[in-house]
Design an enzyme around this catalytic site. Structure first.
Site, PDB file in Angstrom:
ATOM      1  CB  SER A  73      -1.046  -0.067   1.296  1.00 26.67           C
ATOM      2  OG  SER A  73      -2.142   0.886   0.951  1.00 26.67           O
ATOM      3  CG  HIS A 118      -5.739  -2.299   0.378  1.00 26.01           C
ATOM      4  ND1 HIS A 118      -5.108  -2.205  -0.712  1.00 26.01           N
ATOM      5  CD2 HIS A 118      -5.414  -1.642   1.350  1.00 26.01           C
ATOM      6  CE1 HIS A 118      -3.746  -1.344  -0.299  1.00 26.01           C
ATOM      7  NE2 HIS A 118      -4.225  -0.905   0.882  1.00 26.01           N
ATOM      8  CD  GLU A 137      -5.365  -3.594  -4.065  1.00 29.17           C
ATOM      9  OE1 GLU A 137      -5.465  -3.433  -2.911  1.00 29.17           O
ATOM     10  OE2 GLU A 137      -4.553  -4.246  -4.730  1.00 29.17           O
TER      11      GLU A 137
END
Length: 532
Positions: A185, A404, A312
């Site tokens: 990330s 995610h 995500e």
């Protein structure tokens, strides 16, 4: 080597503790001086030396933030020695130098730390790596614009930590000439930035980046964010004014600005994705956005492994980190905020004809923010003469989405860590553990040799490894798949303030939307300079 051992660093001796599986963990080693007082808002300075042996059996304090993450430390006013590294090393029978994996945590450039349970390096160290992680300045302390002071201080901290690795990791059995920098990330965004930064040149030879966010500011937008935060803190947006505010007050002011972004965004994208701190392309610390830099061959000597998850933004929606969009009007406003062309929005509608607006929005946002950008980094790096590999995390089970952060406990081998059950959708089963072993081996193999176990991207083809249960066959070429074809001519660029939308997508029903839901006409995301 005993699992409890002393090591000599340039600043003094340190003592670690046994972490299991024949691994020693040495935690909370200072790599730079406390960045407060006279050093606040400046580049990191050398750590002071100490006498005797420093006990390094617990993680160090974390950067100022308001986040309270499961089983992880919280920041408390007065915590200042926040610039520390952690090292995990295995027992070695042959005495050979170990490949080094240097991990940078994520957290929207705003929160997080190396002490989160899913980042424990024991399993990777057991796979014969020297694993290093670091804390660095996040939020305003790390990425806020302060006139006359260096920007991107969080990135400069990471470079200082990599220099610590270069100068000290041999004492732990690691090879300073074989370092892989990895991140997830915003940590992956940091990795991409480091590949573009001259100051980081030569500090690593490989890079792993999972879910790289497509978000980089101009200096003008960073200054506009500072002005808004300073207003909330009731000080002038000057160095003197900002230095008069303690870190906890700037954290609170930043949180307030973030909370107000949906109705009063600094840039139009903030109405949908209110992350107000990003790396700043200032022409000095960060000379160019990473995609442009890699396209120009800035890091062709660095091997690159990238991955993103298939869904995500379902995670970000679940935790309330992005705005919910459930109407065509709201989708039109979102598309205008990101300057997405009509054919892209229409293409997702055609590809997902029975999906509700929310699902189409989250799919489009996920690809715009993470998926397409991450994939394009690999492709452009390969075309510029670098070696790049692409993977996607596609594991589904019992309704758990490949969203995610779900990939990280698998890659670290930490499926049983505190909080991992939420990320992966429940307790792991034998199939999950087998997938975790495969992913961990690919990281370890890439760090050791540059080969994760499948073919590299070329100038003509994009092979993709799918991490799934059961194991999925390799996709020979990704470039002609349906949704990716829609993105072919859509450029990416920097986030700026003060610009009206370049275009509004046509062909969307209910495009006007209520005034309260529309981004301010004063701010927008534009796509120049753009890299397609």
């Amino acid at each position: 080597m005993s699992t409890e051992a002393d090591f000599r660093t340039a600043s003094g001796r340190v003592r670690g503790k046994g972490a299991g599986n024949g691994v020693t963990a040495v935690l909370g080693i200072p790599y730079a001086a406390a960045p407060f007082g006279a050093r606040r808002f400046w580049e990191p300075q050398p750590a002071p030396a100490w006498d005797g042996t420093r006990d390094c059996t617990a993680f160090g304090p974390i950067s100022p933030q308001s986040a309270q993450l499961p089983k992880a430390p919280v920041w408390r006013p007065g915590d200042e020695d926040i610039l520390t590294v952690n090292v995990w090393v295995p027992e070695r029978a042959d005495g050979g130098a170990l490949p080094v994996l240097f991990f940078i945590h994520g957290g929207a450039y705003t929160f997080g730390s190396s002490a989160q349970p899913d980042f424990d390096g024991t399993a990777l160290a057991h796979a014969k790596l020297a694993v290093v992680s670091c804390n660095y300045r996040v939020g305003f302390e790390g990425f806020g614009h302060v006139s006359g002071h260096p920007g991107n201080r969080g990135l400069l901290d990471q470079i200082a930590a990599l220099r610590w690795v270069r100068d000290n990791i041999a004492a732990f059995g690691g090879d300073p000439g074989n370092v892989t920098v990895a991140g997830h990330s915003s940590g992956a965004g940091s990795v991409a930035c480091l590949m573009a930064m001259e100051q980081a040149r030569g500090l690593f030879r490989r890079a792993i980046a999972h879910s790289v966010p497509n978000a980089f500011y101009t200096a003008e937008l960073a200054a506009a964010v500072t002005e808004r935060i300073a207003g909330e803190a009731e000080v002038a947006p000057t160095p003197q004014g900002l230095l008069s505010v303690p870190p906890e007050a700037l954290v609170a002011a930043s949180d307030t600005v973030t909370a107000h972004c949906r109705t009063n965004p600094v840039a139009a994208v903030h109405a949908f994705d209110p992350v107000i701190f990003q790396p700043v392309v200032d022409g000095e610390v960060l000379p160019a956005d990473p995609l442009r830099a890699l396209t120009a061959g800035a890091a062709r000597e660095v091997d690159l492994l990238v991955c993103h998850t298939l869904e995500e933004c379902w995670f970000l929606h679940t935790v309330g980190a992005v705005r919910e969009v459930t109407t065509e009007a709201g989708l039109a406003d979102f598309a205008a905020a990101l300057s997405l062309p009509a054919h892209l929005v229409d293409g997702y509608r055609a590809a997902m004809p029975d999906a509700p607006v929310l699902d189409r929005y989250l799919a489009l946002l996920g690809d715009a923010k993470f998926g397409e950008y991450t994939t394009r980094l690999a492709e452009h790096h390969a075309r510029a003469g670098g070696r790049a590999y692409l993977a996607r995390f596609a594991r589904r089970r019992n309704g758990a989405r490949p969203w995610h952060t779900a990939d990280i406990p698998f890659a670290f081998g930490n499926l049983d860590a505190a909080g991992a059950d939420f990320l992966i959708g429940g307790a792991p089963d034998d199939h999950d553990r087998a997938l975790s072993r495969r992913m961990l081996r690919s990281w370890a193999g890439f760090a050791a040799t540059g080969d994760p176990g499948w073919p590299a991207v070329t100038a003509a083809t994009t092979p993709v490894k799918s991490w799934a249960v059961p194991d999925a066959p390799l996709s020979a070429d990704d470039t002609s798949t349906g949704l990716r074809a829609l993105w072919r001519d859509v450029p990416f660029g920097l986030l700026r303030p003060g610009q009206p939308a370049r275009h509004r997508p046509r062909g969307l029903s209910g495009a006007a939307g209520p005034a309260s839901a529309r981004p301010s006409a004063r701010t927008d995301v534009i796509t120049a300079p753009a890299v397609s």
